[in-house]
Scaffold this active site. Sequence first.
Site: not given
Length: 555
Positions: A247, A249, A298, A417
């Site tokens: 995905e 970030k 987010e 990440k």
Amino acid sequence: MLFAEFAEFCERLEKISSTLELTARIAAFLQKIEDERDLYDVVLFITGKVYPPWDERELGVGIGLLYEALENVSGVKRSEIESMIREYGDLGLVAEQLIKKKKMTTLAFEELTVRKVRETFDEIASLTGEGSMKRKIMLLTGLYGLATPLEARYLTRLILNEMRLGVGEGIMRDAIARAFRADPETVERAYMITNDLGRVAVVAKKEGEEGLRKMKIEIHIPVRMMLAQVAESLESAVREMRTAAVEWKFDGSRVQVHWDGSRVTIYSRRLENVTNALPDIVEEIKKSVKPGVILDGEVIAVKEGKPMPFQHVLRRFRRKHDVAKMVEKIPLEAHFFDILYHDGECIDLPLRERRKLLESAVNESEKIKLAKQIVTDSVDEVRKMYDEAISAGHEGVMIKLPSSPYIPGKRGKNWLKVKAIMETLDLVVVGGEWGEGKRSHWLSSFELACLDPVTGKLLKVGRVATGFTEEDLEELTEMFRPLIVSQQGKKVEFIPKYVFEVAYQEIQKSPKYESGYALRFPRFVRLRDDKDVDEADTIERVENLYKLQFEVKRQ
């Protein structure tokens, strides 16, 4: 329970350095507490908390109000109190000395209890509006009037959220487990889904481990957010997972959205309720999301389809007044990537199944979106996704194990990440130094510390003096001035409250600091007021980044 008994116990704890002994002593103390309300309060108080982090109540008592209350009860002038702080370096010890002087001429007429302290704190937290400051000072003066010198020490530290006992969440978790014969992992899970150690202790006492296992996620009580580790590289991350869910970030603020069909609450990464600051997102949630859910995502600020810097999101989060004007000025989007509750708890389901639930719960709109995701075993596809994220103005990618559950509060290898820039550290500001020349009225450098999550201690790793604009220094000076607890020459010590994100050239071993490490050429990146002190980077992370430097150099 008498508050004197609590204070005497804290004094004993303060002399203990062994983690195992601290755990054993606290466990034995908790076992003896019969009243459940006292147990709840004692657990929070020992860890320096008056309320759970998500509770909107706060005392709103700064050092200035404490000065006035202590001046009232002792008759000692503020200037002398400030002089004593420079000598002792701890307002708790100063309060002890002031009450010691007062008690020589005053007879106590009522003993202070834990219940009395709690009730007074609750009344203080409820006060708002005109006259509230005077009333708070009166209530504090009343507490100090009843307190013995030792009680005054720990009462003051508790109000400042700094007990100085070396007892962090980890020690308290293990003490609760030991006191009530429960598995520490069961206690940990209960805490991660309630974020209330007092409540966990009460359930453990009443119902044992079985009661803890029955504790479930509830809408409108925030869950500690799952976190990601730093990947060495895209290639190593994909190799490790074989098949990965990838995905974008985002460079925004983490949010957890609770929606029950009648009310939306939104919590920040620090578990603070930020609902009132985000009315536009609240309205879109009601239109676009099925009720009976808790979503993880987010929030990013956008302008002409492009993400704006993270600081713009924080401006929205901080806004208390003229919120409507800020909604127009800084438009937001919410991007959701996980679901924790869907008409019942679903964190134990694998990510691939949670993603399906998420897709069924969210109808995408202009402001409410699903994080783009691909599932692949191809490094080339992951690289393409990474390049797309960077081109779109985002930070990089998240690489996740599709079979993994959602583990609240856990930072592990199930989520990795990869960012475009060198990894930074989020560190607690524990001290500072006044500048020279035209900057003499500003704080010009700041001392930084990482967290030992077991003991709750803050371990220094260096000082940052670059990366600030004059506007930054002016604003930061006003923020930190009320937090100064001691001063020696130009150097000052703060109550730990704020977190800085700091870049650096490298991490070095150093005997100069208690952490054993020092940052080389640290540079201020931004204030992370979306993070609490408990969310700062740990000594373990500093150690891992130190080791990772050598891995990168070998490559």
